[in-house]
Design an enzyme around this catalytic site. Structure first.
Site: not given
Ligand SMILES: Cc1ncc(COP(=O)(O)O)c(C=O)c1O
Length: 400
Positions: A140, A225, A254
């Site tokens: 994700f 990530d 975040k």
């Molecule tokens: C590992 C990871 N990458 C990217 C994202 C996407 O972030 P955003 O919702 O701020 O676009 C999330 C969101 O839950 C995430 O958990």
């Protein structure tokens, strides 16, 4: 207005792209949130780990108010007295040469993908438009068209094609599958060190180290990530540190905004981010002075209040106590630091049912996929509050 009126209004005119618990919050403080009917809850989601510093942290609030009353937006057409200091502090903290600021997590992921492709064409000499990036099944990384193109979740992608090419998906945790997928056109491997959204999936020990070795051997960028796992959540500053691994590209979001403001960033050394030239990429709001001031204070709070250390200590205790709950409804309890998942058996019903029962007990947790309840409270949580929560969680898992 009462809860039900807010809920009805929201349901009637808002797109139904989420399925929230029916609690209407109006105030937050530290680990606690309050609804419009005066009920108090322990926040065990932390806005998907964006609230590591807790709700309305007074220091971050002060930084936000001070900056908001001075200068909020310059666009990158001009410079501000906050951005350079944010760059200095975040690169010193993470040990990377350079940084590129964005707003949401998905934008930072997109940025990292673009940067990796550019590095592939300019430095690795991959033929134009042939770059491949390897990702893991169950990933994700956000919701843009390109990102959902390599999701393995039908609901996230099936109705949204045509999809962006250039991504290859391999099983998460299987380093030899990943090695086999590498070709001369592979420019990067992008992974979450722990897959949060897909259910707190922790790869086998040494997996990230092997991936790092494979990337180094094949001249491929290792992209971590850490939007959800980073900034203390798992009990280390970054979850890749559990395998003693340094990514070539680190993606943060975040908690970088301290729960106040969307701030994300891509970090890398000169040989990667130094390739980005004016016109290659941008964002009107990315790196604005308000974001920079908030992120600076959010990082200071994280370090000075030793929130990573607290996540390690409280997380170990929380995980150990949850693992001891003797209920046939539990298939597995897993986690690292304060990122914990309880997987309930299919026979026990869906995780949502338990989240609703927990809400009635004063705990806000959210299911991820059908069978997993995720517990990720703010990293400011203390032992007494965990004990309080454990009583409720035990009750819910024994009774429902
Ligand atoms: C590992 C990871 N990458 C990217 C994202 C996407 O972030 P955003 O919702 O701020 O676009 C999330 C969101 O839950 C995430 O958990």
């Amino acid at each position: 207005m009462k809860s039900q009126e807010y809920i009805e209004l929201e349901e009637r005119i808002g797109a139904h792209n989420y399925h929230p618990l029916d609690v209407v919050l109006t105030r937050g403080e530290g680990v606690w949130v309050y609804d419009v009917d005066g009920n108090k809850y322990l926040d065990c989601l932390s806005s998907y780990s964006a609230l590591n510093q807790g709700h309305v942290h007074p220091r971050i609030l002060k930084a936000l108010i001070e900056q908001a009353s001075k200068l909020t937006l310059t666009s990158r057409a001009f410079r501000s007295d906050q951005l350079a200091l944010f760059y200095k502090e975040i690169t010193e903290l993470t040990g990377y040469d350079m940084v590129l600021p964005m707003n949401s997590g998905a934008e930072a992921v997109e940025t990292a993908l673009k940067v990796a492709r550019k590095w592939g064409y300019v430095s690795k000499k991959v033929p134009r438009n042939k770059a491949e990036i390897i990702v893991a099944e169950g990933n994700f990384h956000g919701r843009t068209i390109s990102i959902i193109s390599f999701s393995s979740e039908p609901a996230y992608k099936d109705d949204f094609g045509p999809h962006t090419p250039g991504f290859i998906s391999v099983p998460f945790g299987d380093a030899s599958a990943l090695e086999k997928a590498i070709t001369p056109n592979t420019v990067g491997v992008m992974l979450e060190p722990i897959q949060g959204e897909s259910g707190v999936n922790i790869p086998p020990d040494g997996y990230l180290k092997k991936v790092r070795e494979i990337c180094t051997k094949t001249n491929t960028l290792f992209m971590a990530d850490e939007i959800q796992t980073g900034l203390g959540r798992t009990g280390k500053l970054f979850a890749t540190m559990y395998d003693d691994v340094r990514a070539d590209i680190l993606i943060l979001g975040k908690a970088l905004g301290g729960g106040f403001y969307p701030v994300s960033a891509v970090l890398a050394d000169n040989f990667v981010l130094g390739l980005i030239k004016p016109g290659d990429h941008g964002s009107t709001f990315g790196g604005n002075p308000l974001a920079a001031a908030v992120a600076r204070e959010s990082l200071k709070v994280l370090i000075e209040e030793k929130l990573t250390e607290n996540a390690a200590i409280q997380g170990e205790y929380f995980l150990e106590q949850l693992s001891e709950i003797n209920s046939p409804k539990i298939k597995e309890v897993r986690g690292r630091g304060l990122l914990i998942g309880i997987e309930v058996t299919k026979e026990a019903g869906k995780a949502r049912k338990y989240c609703e029962a927990l809400m009635k007990e004063g705990i806000l947790a959210k299911e991820t996929h059908e069978q997993i309840i995720r517990f990720a409270p703010p990293l400011t949580i203390d032992r007494a509050t965990i004990d309080w929560a454990l009583d409720k969680i035990r009750k819910v898992l024994m009774e429902n």
